[in-house]
Motif scaffolding. Structure first.
Motif, PDB file in Angstrom:
ATOM      1  N   VAL A  40       8.449  -7.150  11.038  1.00 49.36           N
ATOM      2  CA  VAL A  40       8.462  -6.302   9.851  1.00 49.36           C
ATOM      3  C   VAL A  40       9.644  -6.748   9.000  1.00 49.36           C
ATOM      4  O   VAL A  40      10.788  -6.736   9.440  1.00 49.36           O
ATOM      5  CB  VAL A  40       8.599  -4.817  10.235  1.00 49.36           C
ATOM      6  CG1 VAL A  40       8.702  -3.962   8.988  1.00 49.36           C
ATOM      7  CG2 VAL A  40       7.421  -4.375  11.080  1.00 49.36           C
ATOM      8  N   ARG A  41       9.365  -7.154   7.772  1.00 53.57           N
ATOM      9  CA  ARG A  41      10.387  -7.726   6.895  1.00 53.57           C
ATOM     10  C   ARG A  41      10.935  -6.630   5.986  1.00 53.57           C
ATOM     11  O   ARG A  41      10.228  -6.106   5.133  1.00 53.57           O
ATOM     12  CB  ARG A  41       9.788  -8.879   6.083  1.00 53.57           C
ATOM     13  CG  ARG A  41       9.260 -10.024   6.960  1.00 53.57           C
ATOM     14  CD  ARG A  41       8.273 -10.903   6.231  1.00 53.57           C
ATOM     15  NE  ARG A  41       7.092 -10.158   5.810  1.00 53.57           N
ATOM     16  CZ  ARG A  41       6.059 -10.693   5.167  1.00 53.57           C
ATOM     17  NH1 ARG A  41       6.063 -11.983   4.888  1.00 53.57           N
ATOM     18  NH2 ARG A  41       5.028  -9.951   4.804  1.00 53.57           N
ATOM     19  N   LEU A  83       7.831  -8.202  -2.658  1.00 53.90           N
ATOM     20  CA  LEU A  83       6.817  -7.271  -2.151  1.00 53.90           C
ATOM     21  C   LEU A  83       5.442  -7.651  -2.693  1.00 53.90           C
ATOM     22  O   LEU A  83       4.457  -7.675  -1.955  1.00 53.90           O
ATOM     23  CB  LEU A  83       7.152  -5.835  -2.576  1.00 53.90           C
ATOM     24  CG  LEU A  83       8.290  -5.112  -1.864  1.00 53.90           C
ATOM     25  CD1 LEU A  83       8.581  -3.789  -2.569  1.00 53.90           C
ATOM     26  CD2 LEU A  83       7.960  -4.850  -0.399  1.00 53.90           C
ATOM     27  N   GLU A  86       3.993 -10.655  -1.124  1.00 55.44           N
ATOM     28  CA  GLU A  86       3.830 -10.440   0.313  1.00 55.44           C
ATOM     29  C   GLU A  86       4.744 -11.295   1.179  1.00 55.44           C
ATOM     30  O   GLU A  86       4.369 -11.730   2.272  1.00 55.44           O
ATOM     31  CB  GLU A  86       2.362 -10.632   0.724  1.00 55.44           C
ATOM     32  CG  GLU A  86       1.420  -9.667   0.037  1.00 55.44           C
ATOM     33  CD  GLU A  86      -0.027  -9.811   0.484  1.00 55.44           C
ATOM     34  OE1 GLU A  86      -0.315 -10.737   1.272  1.00 55.44           O
ATOM     35  OE2 GLU A  86      -0.861  -9.003   0.052  1.00 55.44           O
ATOM     36  N   ASP A  89       7.943  -6.724   3.324  1.00 54.59           N
ATOM     37  CA  ASP A  89       7.063  -5.605   3.645  1.00 54.59           C
ATOM     38  C   ASP A  89       7.534  -4.277   3.060  1.00 54.59           C
ATOM     39  O   ASP A  89       6.719  -3.464   2.633  1.00 54.59           O
ATOM     40  CB  ASP A  89       6.930  -5.460   5.166  1.00 54.59           C
ATOM     41  CG  ASP A  89       6.228  -6.647   5.793  1.00 54.59           C
ATOM     42  OD1 ASP A  89       5.165  -7.035   5.286  1.00 54.59           O
ATOM     43  OD2 ASP A  89       6.750  -7.192   6.782  1.00 54.59           O
ATOM     44  N   VAL A 226       6.682   0.326  -0.751  1.00 52.50           N
ATOM     45  CA  VAL A 226       5.788  -0.711  -0.220  1.00 52.50           C
ATOM     46  C   VAL A 226       4.679  -0.934  -1.231  1.00 52.50           C
ATOM     47  O   VAL A 226       4.467  -0.124  -2.135  1.00 52.50           O
ATOM     48  CB  VAL A 226       5.168  -0.295   1.133  1.00 52.50           C
ATOM     49  CG1 VAL A 226       6.221  -0.095   2.192  1.00 52.50           C
ATOM     50  CG2 VAL A 226       4.317   0.966   0.980  1.00 52.50           C
ATOM     51  N   GLU A 230      -0.284  -2.210   1.807  1.00 55.60           N
ATOM     52  CA  GLU A 230       0.405  -2.007   3.077  1.00 55.60           C
ATOM     53  C   GLU A 230       0.048  -0.646   3.659  1.00 55.60           C
ATOM     54  O   GLU A 230      -0.082  -0.476   4.876  1.00 55.60           O
ATOM     55  CB  GLU A 230       1.930  -2.108   2.884  1.00 55.60           C
ATOM     56  CG  GLU A 230       2.444  -3.497   2.587  1.00 55.60           C
ATOM     57  CD  GLU A 230       2.569  -4.339   3.846  1.00 55.60           C
ATOM     58  OE1 GLU A 230       3.232  -3.915   4.795  1.00 55.60           O
ATOM     59  OE2 GLU A 230       1.974  -5.437   3.867  1.00 55.60           O
ATOM     60  N   LYS A 234      -1.419  -1.133   7.110  1.00 57.42           N
ATOM     61  CA  LYS A 234      -0.385  -1.047   8.144  1.00 57.42           C
ATOM     62  C   LYS A 234       0.238   0.344   8.293  1.00 57.42           C
ATOM     63  O   LYS A 234       1.465   0.481   8.389  1.00 57.42           O
ATOM     64  CB  LYS A 234       0.725  -2.066   7.847  1.00 57.42           C
ATOM     65  CG  LYS A 234       0.224  -3.500   7.809  1.00 57.42           C
ATOM     66  CD  LYS A 234       1.340  -4.472   7.515  1.00 57.42           C
ATOM     67  CE  LYS A 234       0.822  -5.909   7.457  1.00 57.42           C
ATOM     68  NZ  LYS A 234       1.903  -6.870   7.120  1.00 57.42           N
TER      69      LYS A 234
END
Length: 342
Positions: A40-41, A83, A86, A89, A226, A230, A234
């Motif tokens: 996870v960045r 962001l 991509e 994150d 985000v 996402e 996610k």
């Protein structure tokens, strides 16, 4: 002959099915490997805040059960760009870059509040400037990086004091140039944040803080944001991320008086940012951190109006041509509302 043909066809079908199963197994194996090895960045800046405590003590890594790749930035607009493409994150982003981005059509969403600027941000003036009240700012030179939370807070403070900002010489100056201008007495004051504010206070005094400006109705925040895709793809890590954030806020607000310059987290953050533990603790406590109920209230009742205020502010500076009729779609409160905090 017919039997032989049928057996041959059946054998081919079985082989094809076998190959498909193998290919699918390999495909899912590759996907699982990618997810297992993905990090996870998370973006970070040099702000002293609770996110830094999470960075040094592994709060998010433990909550997510995944590797965390912390990526450092000195430009919030660059974070939003990353962001969008991509390569990042989740990021801590302020009101101005966020409002600029969503007005331009970038599909970024607010999922939580990181902090509100407080007493560690403010307008500090030279002791020798003769500025001891707001009216004395007229005709003086005040430096601030344009299109920042500090810039917005400065103009809102002048508006509160009923001082036309054209009466003050507001100079657009990058943060790394302001200290030199201060030392040479080329400026009378600066709207500063963080360690810079503490340095300027050695031979200056604070006229107003961002906490006071917030109390007057113009708060400034840094949000966790985000991209909208996402949220769809996610949610399995976004929900625990928000819950870890809220849990950290709750624990901090209950125990902040117990934090000292000898606390391990304070020492670790000080080492990370190359600050003294004393300054680190002062700057950490100079921000406001909101729990679940407060964040839910801000998201529901206040945030669309604040984003609209920022939009009008940017349009007034001719930075944007338009203001959206509704910023509500860029606010995603579900993770806050659904969080289970013990």
């Amino acid at each position: 002959m017919t039997q032989l043909f049928l057996k041959s066809s059946l054998t081919q079908i079985k082989l094809q099915f076998f190959y498909i199963v193998i290919l699918l197994t390999l495909l899912f194996g590759c996907i699982s490997f990618q997810y297992a090895n993905a990090a996870v960045r998370i973006g970070w800046t040099d702000q002293v805040d609770l996110a830094k405590l999470a960075q040094v003590n592994g709060t998010y890594r433990k909550a997510l059960g995944e590797r965390v790749d912390w990526q450092q930035y000195d430009d919030e607009f660059k974070m939003i760009h990353d962001l969008a493409v991509e390569t990042l994150d989740i990021a801590p982003v302020g009101l101005i870059p966020l409002t600029s981005a969503v007005t331009a059509g970038v599909q970024v969403r607010i999922i939580a509040i990181s902090f509100q600027y407080g007493n560690s941000s403010g307008l500090v003036v030279q002791n020798k400037s003769g500025i001891d009240k707001p009216e004395a700012l007229i005709g003086k030179k005040i430096a601030v990086p344009f299109l920042t939370s500090a810039h917005y807070s400065l103009l809102k403070a002048l508006e509160h004091w009923k001082i036309d900002f054209h009466q003050v010489q507001i100079i657009n100056m990058p943060a790394n140039k302001i200290e030199d201008a201060w030392k040479k007495h080329e400026i009378d004051g600066v709207y500063a944040d963080g360690i810079s504010l503490l340095h300027f206070q050695k031979d200056g005094h604070v006229l107003v803080t961002s906490q006071q400006v917030a109390d007057w109705g113009s708060p400034t925040y840094t949000f966790w944001v985000v991209m909208d895709n996402e949220i769809v793809l996610k949610p399995y890590w976004l929900q625990p991320f928000v819950e870890a954030t809220l849990k950290m806020v709750k624990e901090y607000n209950q125990n902040k008086d117990k934090l000292t310059v000898k606390s391990q987290d304070i020492i670790s953050v000080a080492q990370l940012l190359k600050l003294s533990p004393e300054d680190t603790l002062t700057l950490l406590k100079g921000k406001e951190y909101f729990g679940q109920r407060e964040q839910s209230l801000i998201f529901t009742r206040h945030l669309p109006g604040y984003l609209n205020q920022i939009g009008l502010f940017l349009r007034g500076l001719n930075v944007m041509n338009n203001v959206l009729s509704d910023y509500l779609i860029y606010i995603y409160p579900s993770f806050i509302n659904d969080a289970k905090i013990k």
